[in-house]
Structure formats: C-alpha cells, structure tokens
Design an enzyme around this catalytic site. Structure first.
Site, short mmCIF file in Angstrom:
data_model
loop_
_atom_site.label_atom_id
_atom_site.label_comp_id
_atom_site.label_asym_id
_atom_site.label_seq_id
_atom_site.Cartn_x
_atom_site.Cartn_y
_atom_site.Cartn_z
N GLY A 54 0.94 -1.12 -0.11
CA GLY A 54 0.03 -0.01 -0.12
C GLY A 54 0.89 1.37 0.00
N CYS A 90 -7.77 6.48 0.12
CA CYS A 90 -8.37 7.70 0.59
C CYS A 90 -9.07 8.22 -0.54
CB CYS A 90 -7.34 8.96 0.93
SG CYS A 90 -6.39 8.35 2.21
N VAL A 141 1.62 -13.63 3.77
CA VAL A 141 2.73 -13.98 4.78
C VAL A 141 2.02 -15.04 5.96
CG1 VAL A 141 4.37 -13.36 6.21
CG2 VAL A 141 4.54 -12.40 3.98
N GLY A 155 -0.47 -2.64 6.96
CA GLY A 155 -2.01 -1.93 7.15
C GLY A 155 -2.74 -2.43 8.24
N SER A 164 11.17 -2.80 17.56
CA SER A 164 11.97 -3.37 18.72
C SER A 164 13.11 -4.40 18.21
CB SER A 164 11.13 -3.84 19.75
OG SER A 164 10.42 -4.97 19.16
#
Lengths: 443, 443
Positions: free
Chosen positions: B9, B42, B78, B106, B268
């Site tokens: 995206g 959008c 995935v 997303g 992380s």
C-alpha cells in the site's frame, strides 16, 4: 491623556480603535485629509471591476468614530508639528496640543517626472476620489495603458479587462510583480497575462504622455533604446509611492523619507508613534529597514501604535513581507525577501523551484509552482507560490521563516492531505526537499 | 543486501521506492496480498461518486515496480516471520530470507460483533474490491445507511447523496468526525449534513443487520436505550480499523496491537522496520504512542523505513495529526490533539473559537470557524478550522505547533491579505487573540 492621530486610513483608524480599547477615558482626536472615513485602498481595483462598491469600501465611517468617542476631523490637513512643545498646527483649525502623537499620514503615488502627467485622462488609483474619477472617465473609452506591473497595477489591469477594454501594461523592470516574486516565477505570471489578452511591455520606460486629453503614450525599450508610441484614451500610473512625511522635521527618517519605527511603533521622539505606509521597519531576514507598504503591516502597526500610545503594551513581530494577490483566478503569494533583495544584502542562499499538480494524480489537479530560498544551513529565507491555495500555503512558510525552521524540517511536516485538497506529499514539501538535496551536494 | 517489504500500500510501496532510491543495487522484494499495485485508499469515496475512476486510483502499478527493479509478488500472503533467523514464511511460495524487513501490512476494518454482519448488502469501503462490490450493489438501490461518521464514512455518505440515494448516518458518539474535531465544531458539521439531506443518528449504536440481503438495521439510542429500525438496501460500515499484526510475534506492540516504531521507523527488532496503519508512534503534544491511520503518515513513515533499511538516513518528525476533508464544498481541518484527548492525558489547556468571514467585509465572504487550543503558557496545542482554505490555514498551525509557537506570537503573524483571499486580520489571528486574552484573565 490627549492622543492625537494624524491620518485616518488603515493605520490611523486602527490606531484610534486600539487606543480607545486600551484607555476608555483618553481624549482621542484623529485628523484626516480625506472626507470619507477609514476605507480599504486595496479594495479599489475590486470596486473598479464591480466586485464591490466604493461605498462598501468604507470599513469604518465617520459615525463609527463618533460613536466610539473619537473626535474625527475630516478634510483637515496638518501644516507642521512642534515636537518639543507637543503642538500640531493645522491648516485652518489652529493648533492642537497632544500628550501622545501617532503619525499615520501614509503615502502618495510617485509621479514619474515626464511631460504630460497632468493631462486629462492620466490617473492614479490611490484614493476613492481617484477611483470615482477613473470610473467616470472610462465610460465608452476602450484603450487603457497601465504603467507599472506591481500589485495594484495588475489588479487594475484585470479590472479593465473585465470591463471589456484593451489593456496594455508597461513595466520598467523585466517581468511583472518584480518586488513580489523572482524572474522565473514572473515568467509564469507573464503567461497568465498573455493568455488573458493583456499586452505587456517589460523593460520599458514611459517617456511622455501625448495629447490633452491623452491620446497616446511614448515608451522606450530600456534594452535597445527603441521608442514606441502606444495609443491610449486612458492611462493609469501605478509606479510606487512616496511617504507623506515632509512636514515632520527632526524625526529620524530613512533614505527615502520614511519614518523609522521599532516594534512598539515608536519613533525617535518620545511620545511620538508612527504606523503604516509612512514608516520603515527592519526586515526580519536582512535586518535592514524597509519601507512598509502593505495593509497587513499598516493594521498591525496601527494596533501597536494605538495600544502603546494609550499606555498598553503590544509589539509588532519582525517584518517578513507576507504578500498575495489573485490574477485571473490564479493566486500568487510570497513571504520573505526575493533573490534580488538577498543578493543586494550579500546574503548567501540556495533556491529551488518545483512545478507540479495541486492534487493527487487521480484527481483533476491544476498546475502549481513553488519556489523556496534557504541559507547554506537550510534555514528558510523566503518562498513564492503560484497556484491554488498559494496564499495559505505561504502562511506555513511565513511561520517557518519566523521560527527559523529549515527546509529539511519543513520537507517532512505533515501537510494537509485529502484527495480534493492536496497530494500526500505536497509540492511545498517537494520544493523543500529539492533545496535540501542541493545544499547537501554543495557541501 | 536483501530488503523484504510485506505490504504494497502507500507505506509499503513508498518504502520500496525509497529503498531503491537509496541503494541502486539492493535486492528488493515486496509482497502484497492484493493484486492491484499501490493504490489510494483515501480516493475510494471519490471513485464511488465518479470524481475519479478505480483504475486511476492505482498510483504505481505492478509494471512500475518491475521497471524499477523491485520484485513485487502480488496476491501473496505471509504466514509468519522468524525474526531470529530472518526468514519469512509465505502461504504457498515457501520461505524468503531477508537482511532488512519492512512491515507495512496496514489494517482491516473493525467489524462490530453483531448479528447479520455477513449478510448480503453489508459492505466496508477499504479496498478496491470493496469499492467494486459496492458500486455493483448500488445499481438501482435507493436507501443507504452509513455506520460511523468518521472521515471515510462521511466522504462516502456525500458520494451516495451525489448518486441520488437516501442517506442515513449512524454514529456511536454524540457528533460527526469525533476524532478529528471537538463537539462545538461538530455541531456545525451536523448542520452541513442536515442541509444536504443526510439524516443523522448520533449517540446511537448498531444492534443488528436484518434480512439477507439486508432489509433494515436496528439501532439503539445510547442515551435512553430506545430502539429504532431503519430501512436500508445497502449498509456501509466504517467504524475504524484493526492492525494486521497478529502474525508478528515477539515484536513490541501497543495496547491495540499496533507495532511500535521510532522516528527512523525502527521496531524493537534490529533490522526490522514498520510503517503505516499497522504502527503506532508518539504524539508530539501528549508524548503518548498513538495508532497511525492517515495517508500522510503512511507515506512519510514509508519514506523513512525504505531509506533507513537501505542504509540511508531519514527521520519522520513527531506526529501532530494534520488532517482534513471536504464535505459538500466545506473544508474541515485540524492539527494537534482534540480537547477530548488533551483531557484524557491530563493536559491543562484553554480553548477559544471565533466565527467570522473569510474575506474583508466589503467582499462577498463566507462563514469560517476557527478553534484554537493552547497551554497555560500560550503554547499552541491544537487547532480546528471549518471554511474556505481551512486546510492550508491549518498548515500554519501545524508548523506553529511543531515549533512550539504561542497564541500571542501567532496572533500577530503577517497572514496573507488581499481582498479576494482573506481579511487584513484573519479569523485565525483573532482566534489566537481570543485565547491569549482568556489566558491573561486566568492569571
């Protein structure tokens, strides 16, 4: 406390209002050479084309000042001021004493020293009287020459086009709006004028007005000295202004006669303030005093002068020269000095310009041009934009200039995004990125 | 260097582009569950109403990525990621190893846990497939209910009005656009919707979809528990999103499952980046991590993730949430937290709102509302504007918030002034002055 204000335009009228707001009991008198009250000079071209009326331009009439306990003396001129004894000598109404004086006498059109300037059919567009005279003269006439392609000149030129007239613009410098934008942006403005049928003579100077009433104007090409005679049955001259400050002796003035003021609108004399087109004030970027000449600053200086004269405290921010206009539906806006001014002040800078669309590719966007000027360290010094919402896009740059922000930072700011408003990465962001990359390569 | 991007995206596609820009030789692979390429979510409501087409919404098709040497695997999902061994397990195409991973999966629509949600005629509007399904279903049908009066909900509602349908909006909270603006501004948005024939049920919750295909929707008034059954032959649900992050185990996530990222879009895990709607990132004003959910940030985070993953260096600025939309020709925009969020975070603030005109009195101006929120010291925390040029007026506030500027300063900034653009003292300046006066009184 007797506060006396000389001048009833945007600066003087606003000063009177803010003096009254600050001190409900002060004795406030305002002297105005014109009879109409506080009206908008910037609105004159719009009344000319019929977007508004001369009557509506009067934002605060004599009765408004009366109602607010401000003695407004219209149609009165000042002969001189005795700053030591704090007395103003009027032309016909004797002397008026003051405790605090605010000078807001504005400016008058600069008159090119050429033959025929006094002939019938040659006008300025600075006052309501000018507007009425032009409107009356226009009736039935067809060919107009506008001398000077500045803001008011071009706004008037568009008005004449809308009135169905043949319009020619003559400009001394090489492109339109030369104090507002740089030459590359100016070339795009030329195209707008061309597209809308305005003939332009740039790098041309006016030599003579011929015929009384005026029949033609002789102009000279400044590059090759060739002369051309242009037919005209009306000429409007818009070649800048001179400050109305001759009568104020002893007060500190700049090179062209503008009264120097600080951020509190104070002059070199104690208890004497000044505001608006008759003043000069330091530019934020160059540090140099520059003549004011915009309604924006006139109103803000008036607010400060009125408030401070009445014992309050208000400061004008450093001058960055936010400016805008709309020509044939296209907004043209700027903030900060042009490249020309930066060079004149030996300020090193890098500039970049991006031309793109104002909407995402999948919407029906229009052209937009963004030019950004930055210091070697990336600090934003100026910006110029042409296209939709150029004016309020410039407000972001105005705030960035004021806060010392950089092109690196501004290129990553979250700008407003929505399909009918702007793309995710706006042309303003891309222009900042371009300048930032250019800076990196220079290092 | 093998860079793997999950998600194609705005965030993932931008990351791929910027990785390529940064390292011309890197081995870049992008996996996308959808088949279309990088398209604008959008833009979906605008394609629904016909301002653009589904085809045009594809900003970078599969061929673009191919041409730029990016291996784009479409229609592939995935299964999981082994962060220690740097391996991604796909559904059907085996394992893919990486040196640097970018997660840009997303979010998906949050589905209210009520009966009938799977019935025919009940839609979301999150993907091109959704858009095509809605367009197909609409044909000839007349009565639409939009559940959720957020940005996408209301933009879709306007689209249905433009398609000639009867539109009803049901909102859980007490006013429209509740995450975008405060209640006093929301009341004005209600009026716009009313004026344009959209029926609104606020403080109402959806209980059940009835009929298959859908025939009606049962809603409950949250204030008095009364129930109403509303007829509908199509229902569009737009009640927020959930991040697609379940498969990423061990990585630091926020309360609602969003992956935590820093200004370099790092997670992380070393060598793992994330960008867009699946992430959360600190809010500049509150300091608290907030879920991202705007194209603006998706693109900027994608730029940073791609650049940094490929060995470059780019930082996203702190989040201020610049946001905008246009409803029936009126722009509604904001920056910084709403009052609700400030209260939730125990941040003391003062707010002021000014309603005025967007042009000088002598021009034909329209209504504009400006709301400003500031700290006790005057630091600008947020702003909301409704009216002409609201979006780019907000850009000035966005920069002011970012630079820690105050209402006192901003009230005196030179804003763009010209008769057809804005008044000499803009409503934004007056709103700042109002807040600044309120602060002075509080002291």
């Amino acid at each position: 406390m007797r506060i006396l204000i000389i001048g009833g335009g945007a600066a003087g009228g606003t000063a009177a209002q803010f003096a009254r707001k600050t001190d409900r009991k002060a004795d406030i008198t305002m002297i105005d050479a014109e009879p109409y009250g506080q009206y908008s000079r910037c609105g004159l071209p719009y009344a000319l084309r019929g977007d508004t009326t001369p009557e509506k331009l009067v934002e605060f009439g004599p009765e408004w000042f009366e109602k607010n306990g401000i003695e407004a003396l219209y149609g009165l001129r000042v002969r001189n001021v005795d700053f030591s004894n704090k007395v103003v000598e009027t032309e016909g109404k004797g002397q008026i004493e003051y405790d605090r004086l605010i000078i807001a006498t504005g400016a008058r059109p600069w008159k090119p020293p050429i033959e025929g300037m006094e002939n019938e059919g040659v006008f300025f567009l600075r006052t309501l009287d000018d507007l009425n005279a032009v409107r009356e003269w226009v009736g039935g006439r067809k060919k107009v020459i506008v001398v000077g392609a500045g803001l008011i000149g071009l706004e008037s030129a568009e008005s004449f086009v809308r009135l169905g007239m043949d319009v020619t613009v003559v400009e001394f410098l090489s492109y339109p709006l030369p104090t507002m934008i740089d030459e590359d942006m100016g070339r795009e403005v030329k195209k707008i004028l061309d597209r809308n049928g305005i003939k332009g003579y740039y790098s041309h100077e006016v030599i003579e007005m011929r015929g009384n009433p005026v029949r033609s104007t002789l102009i000279r090409n400044r590059e090759n000295d060739s002369e051309i005679e242009l037919e005209a049955d009306i000429v409007v001259v818009s070649t800048g202004n001179s400050p109305n400050t001759e009568i104020f002796e002893g007060i500190e003035k700049g090179r062209k006669g503008h009264i120097r003021v600080n951020s509190r609108s104070e002059t070199s004399y104690k208890d004497v303030f000044a505001a608006g087109d008759c003043t000069e004030y330091p530019d934020f970027v160059t540090g140099k005093h520059v003549p004011m000449g915009m309604g924006t600053m006139a109103v803000r200086q008036g607010m400060a002068a009125g408030t401070n004269a009445a014992g309050g405290s208000l400061e004008v921010r450093p001058f960055i020269g936010t400016r805008t206009t709309e020509l044939f539906g296209v907004e043209i806006a700027g903030a900060g000095p042009t490249a020309h001014i930066l060079k004149e002040n030996n300020i090193d800078f890098v500039a970049g310009r991006f031309r793109g669309k104002d909407l995402p590719d999948y919407m029906d966007g229009r052209d937009i041009s963004v030019r950004v000027l930055a210091s070697r360290e990336g600090r934003i010094l100026g910006a110029q934009i042409m296209g939709r919402d150029a004016s309020w896009r410039i407000s972001m740059f105005a705030e960035a200039i004021m806060r010392g922000d950089t092109v690196q930072n501004l290129s990553m700011l979250e700008t407003p995004y929505a399909p009918p408003i702007a793309p995710t990465v706006d042309p303003t962001s891309i222009a900042c990125t371009m300048v930032s990359m250019r800076l990196r390569r220079r290092k």
